[in-house]
Design a protein around this motif. Structure first.
Motif, PDB file in Angstrom:
ATOM      1  N   GLN A 182       0.859  -1.179   0.000  1.00  0.00           N
ATOM      2  CA  GLN A 182       0.000   0.000   0.000  1.00  0.00           C
ATOM      3  C   GLN A 182       0.898   1.232   0.000  1.00  0.00           C
ATOM      4  OE1 GLN A 182      -2.516  -0.269   3.461  1.00  0.00           O
ATOM      5  NE2 GLN A 182      -4.205  -1.181   2.316  1.00  0.00           N
TER       6      GLN A 182
ATOM      7  N   ILE B 198       1.002   4.988   1.017  1.00  0.00           N
ATOM      8  CA  ILE B 198       0.228   5.781   1.967  1.00  0.00           C
ATOM      9  C   ILE B 198       0.791   7.200   2.043  1.00  0.00           C
ATOM     10  CG2 ILE B 198      -0.601   5.913   4.360  1.00  0.00           C
ATOM     11  CD1 ILE B 198       0.011   2.885   4.537  1.00  0.00           C
ATOM     12  N   TYR B 199      -0.122   8.163   2.031  1.00  0.00           N
ATOM     13  CA  TYR B 199       0.279   9.551   2.256  1.00  0.00           C
ATOM     14  C   TYR B 199       0.325   9.807   3.755  1.00  0.00           C
ATOM     15  CZ  TYR B 199      -0.503  14.537   3.054  1.00  0.00           C
ATOM     16  OH  TYR B 199      -0.416  15.834   3.526  1.00  0.00           O
TER      17      TYR B 199
ATOM     18  N   THR C 266      -5.139  17.665   8.390  1.00  0.00           N
ATOM     19  CA  THR C 266      -4.852  16.703   7.324  1.00  0.00           C
ATOM     20  C   THR C 266      -4.542  15.338   7.923  1.00  0.00           C
ATOM     21  OG1 THR C 266      -3.917  18.488   5.989  1.00  0.00           O
ATOM     22  CG2 THR C 266      -3.410  16.220   5.326  1.00  0.00           C
ATOM     23  N   GLN C 267      -5.158  14.307   7.375  1.00  0.00           N
ATOM     24  CA  GLN C 267      -4.951  12.944   7.859  1.00  0.00           C
ATOM     25  C   GLN C 267      -4.293  12.095   6.772  1.00  0.00           C
ATOM     26  OE1 GLN C 267      -8.767  11.497   9.120  1.00  0.00           O
ATOM     27  NE2 GLN C 267      -8.790  12.743  10.991  1.00  0.00           N
ATOM     28  N   SER C 268      -3.651  11.054   7.212  1.00  0.00           N
ATOM     29  CA  SER C 268      -3.038  10.131   6.253  1.00  0.00           C
ATOM     30  C   SER C 268      -4.117   9.398   5.485  1.00  0.00           C
ATOM     31  CB  SER C 268      -2.136   9.133   6.982  1.00  0.00           C
ATOM     32  OG  SER C 268      -2.894   8.371   7.889  1.00  0.00           O
ATOM     33  N   ARG C 269      -3.761   8.951   4.267  1.00  0.00           N
ATOM     34  CA  ARG C 269      -4.718   8.210   3.442  1.00  0.00           C
ATOM     35  C   ARG C 269      -3.953   7.334   2.456  1.00  0.00           C
ATOM     36  NH1 ARG C 269      -4.806  13.438   1.224  1.00  0.00           N
ATOM     37  NH2 ARG C 269      -4.438  13.534  -1.032  1.00  0.00           N
ATOM     38  N   ILE C 270      -4.649   6.340   1.966  1.00  0.00           N
ATOM     39  CA  ILE C 270      -4.044   5.406   1.017  1.00  0.00           C
ATOM     40  C   ILE C 270      -4.113   5.996  -0.389  1.00  0.00           C
ATOM     41  CG2 ILE C 270      -4.202   3.102  -0.003  1.00  0.00           C
ATOM     42  CD1 ILE C 270      -5.352   2.125   2.636  1.00  0.00           C
TER      43      ILE C 270
ATOM     44  N   GLN D 195      -3.807   1.189  -3.427  1.00  0.00           N
ATOM     45  CA  GLN D 195      -4.212   0.068  -2.582  1.00  0.00           C
ATOM     46  C   GLN D 195      -3.291  -1.141  -2.733  1.00  0.00           C
ATOM     47  OE1 GLN D 195      -6.686  -0.045  -0.249  1.00  0.00           O
ATOM     48  NE2 GLN D 195      -5.854  -2.058   0.258  1.00  0.00           N
TER      49      GLN D 195
ATOM     50  N   ASP E 205      -3.214   7.303 -10.223  1.00  0.00           N
ATOM     51  CA  ASP E 205      -2.634   7.532  -8.892  1.00  0.00           C
ATOM     52  C   ASP E 205      -1.237   8.113  -8.954  1.00  0.00           C
ATOM     53  OD1 ASP E 205      -4.921   6.392  -7.764  1.00  0.00           O
ATOM     54  OD2 ASP E 205      -4.073   4.369  -7.867  1.00  0.00           O
TER      55      ASP E 205
END
Length: 233
Positions: free
Chosen positions: A164, A166-167, A177-181, A184, A211
């Protein structure tokens, strides 16, 4: 008064058989008859056949063990859809069987094809494991380079693994700001390792074209991490 003593008498001896034991006479002193041993030619023939059959089987096994062919063994993991590399193969001698092993002489042609499934180190290559086209390197895919720091990738990572992407927002980013994929299931296409075999953080991954822009942007600012997916090979 005078008492007369009579001498003790001896047991009578068989006059007819001087050597016979006292008390035995007639049929009682004779040995019982022993029945003649029965011969079984069928069992003897069967035993001979079994011995000959065992000797023949042993001879065939010895001859068969010398019937070997040169096959291809994978020396480094190759991910599904990745191109086969001659540097990831070696020659091994295997017993000739009905399994369709790829001959070592065909290694150059194999290198022009791709892995159908993830090939682990030590795999003996068969023709069903190789395809002429790759979905991973075909249209709609992009190769993105990443430069990660310790803690941003697992030390068990290897070429051909699924990850994965991930940011992970940096310290100077927005508080909300939250982390996100971002991807996938990306495929590790190339990777540099140290002398000990551990990843250095320099790797290239195959992702969907849509992406690629976001991954490239965040990778340039060091806000990317990858997580290995060992069950997604």
């Amino acid at each position: 008064m005078r008492t007369s003593e009579k001498p003790v008498g001896r047991a009578p001896v068989n006059a007819e058989r001087p050597g016979a034991q006292p008390g035995l006479s007639g049929p009682a002193s004779r040995k019982l008859p022993v029945p003649p041993r029965e011969r079984k030619p069928a069992l003897a023939a069967l035993a001979l056949l079994l011995i000959l059959g065992g000797a023949l089987a042993t001879t065939l096994l010895v001859l068969r063990s010398g019937d070997r062919v040169a096959a291809i063994q994978i020396t480094r993991q190759i991910g599904a859809g990745q191109q086969m590399l001659v540097t990831s193969m070696r020659e091994v001698q295997v017993a000739g069987t009905d399994i369709d092993y790829v001959a070592w002489a065909d290694r150059e042609r194999v290198a022009q094809n791709f892995a159908r499934v993830t090939l682990l180190e030590g795999t003996l290559l068969t023709r069903g494991m190789v395809v002429s086209t790759s979905e991973e390197l075909g249209p709609g895919k992009a190769i993105v380079g990443l430069s990660l720091k310790p803690g941003q990738l697992p030390i068990t990572l290897d070429v051909g693994d699924r990850v994965q992407v991930i940011y992970v927002p940096g310290r100077g980013g927005d508080a909300g700001t939250q982390s996100r994929i971002l991807a996938q299931s990306a495929l590790v296409h190339r990777m540099r390792t140290s002398n000990t075999g551990a990843p250095t953080g320099q790797l290239a991954v195959i992702v969907d074209v849509k992406d690629a822009p976001a991954i490239t942007t965040y990778a340039s600012s060091g806000e990317i991490a990858v997580a290995e997916l060992p069950g997604a090979r």
